[in-house]
Design an enzyme around this catalytic site. Structure first.
Site, PDB file in Angstrom:
ATOM      1  N   GLU A 112      19.299 -74.785 -16.461  1.00 48.15           N
ATOM      2  CA  GLU A 112      18.680 -76.009 -17.000  1.00 48.15           C
ATOM      3  C   GLU A 112      17.235 -75.754 -17.430  1.00 48.15           C
ATOM      4  OE1 GLU A 112      20.034 -78.342 -13.531  1.00 48.15           O
ATOM      5  OE2 GLU A 112      20.703 -79.816 -15.012  1.00 48.15           O
ATOM      6  N   GLU A 132      27.427 -76.156 -10.562  1.00 46.68           N
ATOM      7  CA  GLU A 132      27.198 -77.254  -9.610  1.00 46.68           C
ATOM      8  C   GLU A 132      28.487 -77.867  -9.087  1.00 46.68           C
ATOM      9  OE1 GLU A 132      25.451 -76.763 -12.344  1.00 46.68           O
ATOM     10  OE2 GLU A 132      23.337 -77.239 -12.046  1.00 46.68           O
TER      11      GLU A 132
HETATM   12  N1  3HC Z   1      19.575 -71.932  -3.065  1.00 47.19           N
HETATM   13  C1  3HC Z   1      19.201 -71.385  -1.894  1.00 47.19           C
HETATM   14  N2  3HC Z   1      19.621 -70.179  -1.473  1.00 47.19           N
HETATM   15  C2  3HC Z   1      20.435 -69.499  -2.295  1.00 47.19           C
HETATM   16  C3  3HC Z   1      20.868 -70.001  -3.530  1.00 47.19           C
HETATM   17  C4  3HC Z   1      20.399 -71.283  -3.923  1.00 47.19           C
HETATM   18  N3  3HC Z   1      20.738 -71.838  -5.098  1.00 47.19           N
HETATM   19  N4  3HC Z   1      21.683 -69.099  -4.119  1.00 47.19           N
HETATM   20  C5  3HC Z   1      21.764 -68.062  -3.274  1.00 47.19           C
HETATM   21  N5  3HC Z   1      21.014 -68.300  -2.171  1.00 47.19           N
HETATM   22  C6  3HC Z   1      20.797 -67.409  -1.024  1.00 47.19           C
HETATM   23  C7  3HC Z   1      22.076 -67.079  -0.289  1.00 47.19           C
HETATM   24  O1  3HC Z   1      22.380 -68.054   0.670  1.00 47.19           O
HETATM   25  C8  3HC Z   1      21.734 -65.749   0.334  1.00 47.19           C
HETATM   26  O2  3HC Z   1      20.913 -66.023   1.450  1.00 47.19           O
HETATM   27  P1  3HC Z   1      20.929 -65.054   2.734  1.00 47.19           P
HETATM   28  O3  3HC Z   1      20.509 -63.717   2.232  1.00 47.19           O
HETATM   29  O4  3HC Z   1      20.005 -65.708   3.685  1.00 47.19           O
HETATM   30  O5  3HC Z   1      22.363 -65.067   3.205  1.00 47.19           O
HETATM   31  C9  3HC Z   1      20.846 -65.094  -0.729  1.00 47.19           C
HETATM   32  O6  3HC Z   1      20.352 -66.161  -1.540  1.00 47.19           O
HETATM   33  C10 3HC Z   1      21.567 -64.104  -1.607  1.00 47.19           C
HETATM   34  O7  3HC Z   1      22.741 -64.733  -2.123  1.00 47.19           O
HETATM   35  P2  3HC Z   1      24.141 -63.983  -2.199  1.00 47.19           P
HETATM   36  O8  3HC Z   1      24.412 -63.277  -0.923  1.00 47.19           O
HETATM   37  O9  3HC Z   1      25.141 -64.968  -2.686  1.00 47.19           O
HETATM   38  O10 3HC Z   1      23.812 -62.880  -3.319  1.00 47.19           O
HETATM   39  P3  3HC Z   1      24.705 -62.380  -4.522  1.00 47.19           P
HETATM   40  O11 3HC Z   1      23.886 -61.403  -5.241  1.00 47.19           O
HETATM   41  O12 3HC Z   1      26.070 -62.022  -4.043  1.00 47.19           O
HETATM   42  O13 3HC Z   1      24.918 -63.664  -5.472  1.00 47.19           O
HETATM   43  C11 3HC Z   1      24.277 -65.587  -6.767  1.00 47.19           C
HETATM   44  C12 3HC Z   1      23.841 -64.252  -6.123  1.00 47.19           C
HETATM   45  C13 3HC Z   1      25.299 -65.325  -7.892  1.00 47.19           C
HETATM   46  C14 3HC Z   1      23.047 -66.231  -7.332  1.00 47.19           C
HETATM   47  C15 3HC Z   1      24.957 -66.477  -5.709  1.00 47.19           C
HETATM   48  O14 3HC Z   1      24.105 -66.549  -4.575  1.00 47.19           O
HETATM   49  C16 3HC Z   1      25.220 -67.877  -6.147  1.00 47.19           C
HETATM   50  O15 3HC Z   1      26.225 -68.131  -6.785  1.00 47.19           O
HETATM   51  N6  3HC Z   1      24.342 -68.830  -5.763  1.00 47.19           N
HETATM   52  C17 3HC Z   1      24.540 -70.234  -6.011  1.00 47.19           C
HETATM   53  C18 3HC Z   1      24.294 -70.605  -7.444  1.00 47.19           C
HETATM   54  C19 3HC Z   1      24.444 -72.092  -7.621  1.00 47.19           C
HETATM   55  O16 3HC Z   1      25.409 -72.697  -7.232  1.00 47.19           O
HETATM   56  N7  3HC Z   1      23.443 -72.716  -8.273  1.00 47.19           N
HETATM   57  C20 3HC Z   1      23.458 -74.121  -8.508  1.00 47.19           C
HETATM   58  C21 3HC Z   1      22.664 -74.814  -7.444  1.00 47.19           C
HETATM   59  S1  3HC Z   1      22.731 -76.565  -7.554  1.00 47.19           S
HETATM   60  C22 3HC Z   1      21.620 -76.951  -8.758  1.00 47.19           C
HETATM   61  O17 3HC Z   1      21.049 -76.089  -9.352  1.00 47.19           O
HETATM   62  C23 3HC Z   1      21.409 -78.409  -8.992  1.00 47.19           C
HETATM   63  C24 3HC Z   1      20.673 -78.693 -10.258  1.00 47.19           C
HETATM   64  O18 3HC Z   1      21.564 -78.972 -11.286  1.00 47.19           O
HETATM   65  C25 3HC Z   1      19.754 -79.857 -10.115  1.00 47.19           C
END
Ligand code: 3HC
Ligand code: NAI
Length: 708
Positions: A112, A132
């Site tokens: 975004e 999301e």
């Molecule tokens: N917020 C907070 N922590 C997050 C995060 C997030 N969005 N995404 C990842 N993390 C944290 C994980 O919990 C993990 O923490 P830890 O080391 O303490 O266990 C660390 O970051 C590393 O994450 P991964 O182990 O998953 O690392 P990968 O390299 O395997 O994957 C990734 C990275 C593809 C970015 C994956 O973490 C992911 O898919 N994250 C979520 C992405 C997501 O869903 N984003 C949308 C959020 S909602 C939003 O944005 C609302 C908006 O529209 C207003």
């Protein structure tokens, strides 16, 4: 009232480099957007507008990616301004061209931010998406409005409803980015793009004015099609339909009103229990990967793997290993069995080819890594062996004696047993420190769960190797202790028993299945038995008959069906009737008659149950056994139980798992239910000491997850 403390803005820094204000988001590990990042971004854009020397703004992420999205850990806490929609609007309003240069993850709120920027460049390896929906949310910072305007309703809906990630090239094709960098040096690629835009005097280009929805008829059709499809598929989930509504709002409302519409829907989702459940599941499956052994020890190296047994599980495990690029040697009893094992493996690949999931070349390449033998010497070089022979202690011990004889020192020797005592298997050979449980679920190449079962004498680096293997296989590893059934199957036995009690007391298997499906499981317990084969549980019940508590309630209905050869789908009849190979069954009046006869035999006067009463008993049994499993240290924390049920047993992800669900309905209420049910059957319904203790202290399961 205390105000939230001022956020630390070091998470974003900016500096002027030759006319370009370079804004770096630096919030390890994934640049999730928290209050500090939001504040820092606004400050940076204000600085750009205020500085006449800044002719363009470049936003980049430090470390491994751009921005992984909003900081999920902030959900459920008091909101700290500025909000992300305000940040995105501020970026879009900037008077200088703003360029987002994307490497790694640009997901959710991260994308975004990029959409609110005026120009976008991505390098190879970038992952863009609006995932999301997987967290029970919708893009809430203008993502629904800007993506639809930028790439059109159909493409935007497909991205948001699937939550999938797209690479740089696909992003270019979709129009999500303007160009793909020549190299993977995101900073210099972005800087060069910024200088080019300065040189051509490019103006800010605001996505809110993009014309992706200009073809109204096509947009209306795409929205209608997405709505119809979503209504069919979303199974009670809130956010998918709201995403469709938001895209419709993008088409019908002015931009600012569309943003307000989106924000309201976003907040509804953010406050919903579904969001809480899905976010819990997200963190649980990451948390389970961390065990004391993975912290303390280094995994042994795994290249060549042996699989003993080429039946249902051995073949599935072999496919999972081959898919991860490992070399596999399969051992069977004789040539004919080995041929069957190889054919099992081929069948799995052929089904994938038929569904066009893989090409015949992929199958050929995978099979080149598969060898077979009927003698154990072929395992002399294996780094890991996974045994998947018959579920029989003597047979397994004989296999392990062979492994002890032939395997090189340091080879990890794993068993896929479902129920047997792995300590006993380990004790039977000269190297118990190398023996581990790796409990896969059927079909092993598809199911995400891997229970890493830790016997008493195993070395820490062997356990760490189990976790490392799970990572290679892209599975969710859960650490479990040794007991009958480990975490998952032990719970299954108890909640199935609760279902059997309900059935004998008056509910039909069809009503029970329907109630469990309505709760969110893909199938009810009796459909699952019919799918897996009733004979498997029957054999286990016969094996345990001698040790069963004679006072415990025992429902004979399943045995009655098996005695007639009604094992489920494979025999055309089970709890349901399957007409000529059909995979979905029809209720069977003869089964109901058998149930009636068994009720009479057991002296039960049948009564009626409402669907919610069925679910309460089913869930109370599951939660209570989950609590016992945590109490005994078989599972490290309640979240390990949750991940097990979600990834191995079809527990609805949006409810987080049984332990999270218990917290959400109130642990004291669960305890009240258990005590009420205990009045009828005190032997079965014994409240877990952990639940009693937590309720007495006013705590819940989540408190145990936090303290780990
Ligand atoms: N917020 C907070 N922590 C997050 C995060 C997030 N969005 N995404 C990842 N993390 C944290 C994980 O919990 C993990 O923490 P830890 O080391 O303490 O266990 C660390 O970051 C590393 O994450 P991964 O182990 O998953 O690392 P990968 O390299 O395997 O994957 C990734 C990275 C593809 C970015 C994956 O973490 C992911 O898919 N994250 C979520 C992405 C997501 O869903 N984003 C949308 C959020 S909602 C939003 O944005 C609302 C908006 O529209 C207003
Ligand atoms: P299966 O009966 O389909 O396969 C067992 C295979 O082992 C057969 O092909 C047999 O020829 C072979 N075998 C037997 N003795 C052998 C020996 N001494 N040396 C080499 N090969 C030998 O059984 P399935 O279902 O694959 O189960 C295997 C193991 O996996 C069992 O321990 C079972 O409890 C466990 N398991 C089964 C699951 C399931 O859903 N079927 C799920 C998880 C674990």
């Amino acid at each position: 009232m205390t105000l939230p403390s001022a956020p630390d803005t070091a998470a974003v820094h900016h500096e002027l480099r030759g006319g370009v204000l370079v804004v770096t988001i630096d919030h390890a590990p994934v640049n999730a957007i928290n209050a500090a990042v939001r504040r820092g971004l606004i400050d940076a854009i204000d600085a750009a507008d205020a500085n006449p020397s800044a002719r363009a703004v470049l936003i980049v992420g430090a470390g491994r990616g751009f921005i992984a999205g909003a900081d999920i850990r902030e959900f459920g806490k008091p909101a700290i301004p500025p909000s992300l929609p305000d940040v995105c609007n501020r970026i879009e309003a900037c008077g200088k061209p703003v360029i987002a240069a994307i490497h790694g993850a640009a997901l959710g709120g991260g994308l975004e931010v990029a959409l609110a920027s005026h120009y976008r460049i991505a390098v190879e390896g970038a992952k863009l998406g609006l995932p999301e929906v997987q967290l029970g949310l919708l893009p809430g910072a203008g993502g629904t409005q800007r993506s639809a305007r930028l790439i059109g309703a159909q493409a935007a809906l497909s991205l948001m409803l699937s939550g999938r990630h797209v690479g740089a090239r696909e992003a270019l094709r979709l129009g999500l980015v303007d160009r793909v960098g020549q190299s993977d040096d995101v900073f210099n690629e972005g800087l060069a793009y910024a200088h080019e835009l300065i040189a051509t005097q490019a103006a800010p280009r605001r996505t809110k004015n993009a014309r992706g929805l200009a073809d109204e008829a096509a947009s209306v059709a795409a929205i209608a099609a997405a709505r119809a499809e979503t209504q069919k598929k979303s199974r009670g989930l809130l956010s998918p339909l709201k995403i469709v509504d938001c895209v419709e709002a993008a088409l019908n409302l002015p931009f600012d009103e569309g943003l307000r519409f989106e924000r309201e829907r976003f907040l509804e989702c953010r406050e919903s229990p579904q969001r809480a459940g899905l976010v819990h599941a997200f963190f649980a499956e990451r948390e389970t990967q961390k065990s004391p052994e993975t912290r303390d020890a280094k995994a042994r190296e795994i290249r060549a793997v042996g699989v003993v047994g080429g039946g249902t599980m051995g073949a599935g495990i072999a496919v999972a290993l081959l898919d991860a690029g490992l070399a596999v040697t399969m051992i069977e009893r004789d040539d004919a069995s080995l041929e069957r094992g190889r054919a099992h493996v081929e069948k799995v690949y052929d089904a994938l080819i038929a569904k066009e999931r893989i090409t015949p070349e992929t199958k050929t390449r995978a099979l080149q890594r598969l060898n077979g033998a009927t003698h154990y010497d072929a395992l002399a070089d294996a780094d890991l062996v996974i045994e998947a022979v018959f579920e029989d202690m003597a047979v397994k011990q004989a296999v392990f004696a062979e492994l002890d004889r032939v395997c090189k020192p340091g080879a990890v020797l794993a068993t896929n047993t479902s129920y047997l005592d792995i300590d006993e298997i380990a004790a039977s050979i000269s190297r118990p420190q190398d023996v581990l449980g790796l409990h896969f679920f059927s079909p092993a190449n598809i199911m995400k769960l891997l229970e890493v079962v830790v016997p008493k004498r195993v070395a820490a680096d062997v356990v760490a190797t189990g976790f490392e293997l799970a990572k290679k296989l892209r599975k969710v590893a859960v650490r479990a202790g040794v007991c009958d059934g480990f975490i998952g199957n032990r719970m299954l036995a108890v909640y199935r028993a609760a279902a059997d009690h309900l059935m004998e007391d008056g509910a039909s298997p069809y009503q029970i299945d329907a109630a469990v499906r309505d709760f969110g499981f893909p199938m009810g317990p009796y459909q699952v038995i019919d799918l897996a084969g009733g004979d498997i549980g029957w054999a286990a019940r016969k094996r345990r008959a001698a040790t069963r508590d004679p006072n415990a309630r025992y429902v004979r209905i399943g045995d009655e069906l098996c005695e007639r050869g009604w094992f489920g789908q494979k025999s055309g009849r089970g709890y349901y009737r399957y007409e000529s190979g059909a995979r979905s069954g029809k209720p069977d009046a003869e089964v109901e008659a058998i149930i009636d006869a068994e009720r009479a035999c057991a002296g039960v006067t049948p009564r009626t149950f409402r669907d919610d009463e069925i679910v309460r008993r089913y869930m109370a049994a599951m939660i209570n056994e989950g609590a016992n499993i945590v109490h005994e240290g078989i599972a490290q924390r309640p979240l390990d139980v949750d991940a097990t049920l979600v990834h191995g047993f079809g527990f609805p992800r949006h409810r987080g798992g049984p332990m999270h669900y218990a917290d959400s309905i109130g642990l004291a209420n669960v305890l009240d239910d258990i005590r009420a049910f205990a009045k009828e059957d005190p032997l079965f319904w014994r409240a877990s000491p952990l639940i009693v203790d937590l309720v007495a202290r006013g705590e819940n399961f989540a408190s145990l997850n936090r303290s780990s």
